[in-house]
Design an enzyme around this catalytic site. Structure first.
Site, PDB file in Angstrom:
ATOM      1  N   GLY A   6      33.248  -3.179  32.554  1.00 15.88           N
ATOM      2  CA  GLY A   6      33.140  -3.074  34.013  1.00 15.88           C
ATOM      3  C   GLY A   6      33.849  -1.831  34.505  1.00 15.88           C
ATOM      4  O   GLY A   6      34.976  -1.538  34.070  1.00 15.88           O
ATOM      5  N   GLU A   7      33.197  -1.086  35.427  1.00 13.24           N
ATOM      6  CA  GLU A   7      33.791   0.157  35.930  1.00 13.24           C
ATOM      7  C   GLU A   7      35.132  -0.058  36.606  1.00 13.24           C
ATOM      8  O   GLU A   7      35.926   0.867  36.731  1.00 13.24           O
ATOM      9  CB  GLU A   7      32.861   0.845  36.945  1.00 13.24           C
ATOM     10  CG  GLU A   7      31.527   1.284  36.410  1.00 13.24           C
ATOM     11  CD  GLU A   7      30.426   0.309  36.762  1.00 13.24           C
ATOM     12  OE1 GLU A   7      29.551   0.666  37.564  1.00 13.24           O
ATOM     13  OE2 GLU A   7      30.458  -0.812  36.224  1.00 13.24           O
ATOM     14  N   ASN A   8      35.378  -1.284  37.084  1.00 14.62           N
ATOM     15  CA  ASN A   8      36.635  -1.549  37.768  1.00 14.62           C
ATOM     16  C   ASN A   8      37.796  -1.760  36.810  1.00 14.62           C
ATOM     17  O   ASN A   8      38.916  -2.041  37.235  1.00 14.62           O
ATOM     18  CB  ASN A   8      36.497  -2.756  38.704  1.00 14.62           C
ATOM     19  CG  ASN A   8      35.921  -3.975  38.016  1.00 14.62           C
ATOM     20  OD1 ASN A   8      35.121  -3.880  37.084  1.00 14.62           O
ATOM     21  ND2 ASN A   8      36.309  -5.147  38.473  1.00 14.62           N
ATOM     22  N   GLY A   9      37.564  -1.632  35.489  1.00 11.75           N
ATOM     23  CA  GLY A   9      38.682  -1.618  34.563  1.00 11.75           C
ATOM     24  C   GLY A   9      38.797  -2.794  33.623  1.00 11.75           C
ATOM     25  O   GLY A   9      39.871  -3.388  33.515  1.00 11.75           O
TER      26      GLY A   9
END
Length: 512
Positions: free
Chosen positions: A335-338
């Site tokens: 996920g791009e949010n980490g």
């Protein structure tokens, strides 16, 4: 070395000599040790009109909600706010926009906030849209003392060539400010865009725990942009859930060292809202039914995901494909949010954790062994080509692999989010698959000779999956049809496809 205005003291503590330095501004000592504040007003002291403020959070996950709420009730105005998203109309950065205190918003996505659209289109707010990974890297560069850098993200798009609307008037009918073209350069035959660092006067950070020295830890995907903004601001204020004595946080677990932190504030109450509560659906019957067009795309897309892969799945059809990965396949979803190790949606509300979301801001779970990290690290993974596969939706794909999927002229601009970074990873070795319906609602073709919509990326798509067909994409020779719906003839497929394509000698029917 002489330090002006500094007094040196030599202490003998149990036969161990320790030098201490007390820096003075006039006659008042100035300590680098993080100050513990008793109120949000004390924590935000010195924040003034016209300053640049960075705010942590992804959507409303990991936002410093108490500091934001207090700031929104202040009289400060003409702020520049730097944030990954625009929050909600009544929560997060959205509270500051609603209060009329923001002059410019620097962000990657504004889709969930109607107040932003209203003020943006009405000429009351400047919006600088930046690809999500580029935004995180511009912040990281500032904290690392790097004034500018080259990135492949956004090359030959509006981000690079200019013309991206930044301010409107007359309800969006007239553009009064647009982005300027950016310098570019080729390295090893590949185009790159020059981006500059972003500095801030203040950073409002949300942490999980802090010790009395000012060291900070973060929790799950609430990490997001929080640690990196603390390194790019002159004044760093950290809102935390708990403060412990120095030494209680193990040094190897500290994610933000005290050298970056100036003030710590521990509120008495947190709301910790979930932006998009999503729970797992009950198991469906195994009875054979006729799949809809969307379901056919999802089922076919799932076959691209193989055992052992590291995969990024975009919002919509791609993320739903995760529900159809074989149970015996071990796949690591990014996920791009980490996060690497996204799991299914929570089975019930008791399993919901507001600090754990996917890139669509939905509540999720994590598999055993999941890893969490900051947004800047997440996009380093993407741009560096470390993922095996990225799958995303599209509005148009050209026969040479260009993709347009983030803006339609004349309609509301929500922002590019992380899409430009994801497609830029193709040149570094990541396989890019686009899933979309074969035709638009008006019947027009979405697989075209040349994209008429503003580009997300050039020559980056490897495969296209629709409900009617599957195409492989060669950047030099174009499209090759490898699968076709059993309900369609080749002539019918050519009729609804604008692009030219070759037919594989091994052409087969799509499976239901």
């Amino acid at each position: 070395m002489m330090i002006p205005g500094a007094a040196f003291r030599l202490l003998n503590v149990k036969s161990t000599y320790i030098f201490t330095v007390v820096c003075r501004l006039g006659s008042t000592p100035v300590s680098r040790r993080a100050a513990r504040c008793q109120s949000p007003a004390e924590a935000l002291q010195g924040l003034k009109d016209g300053q640049t403020i960075m705010i942590g959070g992804f959507g409303i996950c990991g936002i410093p909600e108490n500091l934001i709420r207090h700031l929104s009730n202040s009289k400060v105005r003409n702020l520049t706010i730097v944030s990954i998203t625009g929050g909600l109309s009544d929560c997060g950065v959205g509270e500051l926009i609603k209060a009329g205190m923001v002059k410019r918003l620097v962000t990657s996505y504004i889709g969930e906030n109607s107040n932003i659209f209203e003020k943006f289109l009405g000429g009351q707010l400047e919006v600088e849209l930046v690809p999500q990974g580029t935004l995180a890297e511009r912040i990281r560069a500032a904290g690392a003392g790097i004034p500018a850098f080259y990135t492949p993200t956004g090359y030959k798009t509006m981000v690079h060539e200019g013309g991206l609307p930044m301010m409107y008037e007359d309800d969006g009918k007239k553009i009064t400010m647009a982005s300027e073209p950016k310098e570019s350069r080729e390295f090893n035959g590949r185009g790159y865009v020059l981006e500059t660092a972003i500095h801030a006067d203040f950073a409002l950070v949300r942490g999980h725990k802090a010790d009395t020295n000012g060291n900070v830890t973060f929790r799950k995907t609430a990490t997001n942009l929080n640690p990196v903004i603390a390194k790019a601001a002159k004044n760093v204020i950290v809102e935390v859930e708990e403060i412990v004595n120095a030494g209680e946080l193990q040094g190897e677990h500290i994610q933000l060292p005290s050298i970056y932190v100036h003030r710590i504030y521990k509120p008495n109450h947190f709301v910790r809202r979930c932006e998009k509560m999503r729970l797992a659906k009950p198991a469906e019957s195994n009875a054979k039914t006729s799949a809809s067009s969307r379901e056919r795309i999802i089922l076919r897309a799932a076959r691209e995901i193989k055992d052992g892969m590291f995969v990024n799945l975009g919002i919509g059809i791609p993320v739903l494909a995760a529900n159809h990965i074989p149970e015996d396949a071990k796949v690591f979803l990014h996920g791009e949010n980490g996060i690497i190790g996204l799991g299914p949606y929570p089975a019930g509300k008791k399993e919901v954790d507001p600090d754990l979301t996917n890139a669509g801001k939905e509540t999720v779970t994590a598999i055993p062994g999941a890893a969490y990290f900051g947004t800047e690290e997440s996009f380093a993974i993407i741009r560096g080509g470390h993922l095996d596969l990225t799958m995303l939706g599209g509005m148009q794909v050209s026969q040479n692999g260009d993709i347009a999927n983030w803006i339609v002229p004349g309609q509301k601009i929500t922002g590019m989010g992380g899409a430009m970074d994801l497609v830029a990873s193709a040149a570094a070795g990541t396989r890019v698959v686009v899933t979309m319906e074969h035709n638009a609602k008006d019947g027009s073709a979405k697989i075209v000779k040349t994209c008429s919509l503003p580009l997300t990326g050039q020559r980056c798509v490897d495969r296209i999956i629709t409900e009617k067909a599957v195409f492989d994409v060669s950047k030099s020779t174009g499209l090759t049809l490898i699968e076709i719906s059993k309900d369609l003839t080749l002539d019918e497929l050519r009729e609804c496809t604008d692009a030219d394509f070759e037919v594989s000698p091994k052409l087969k029917c799509m499976e239901d």
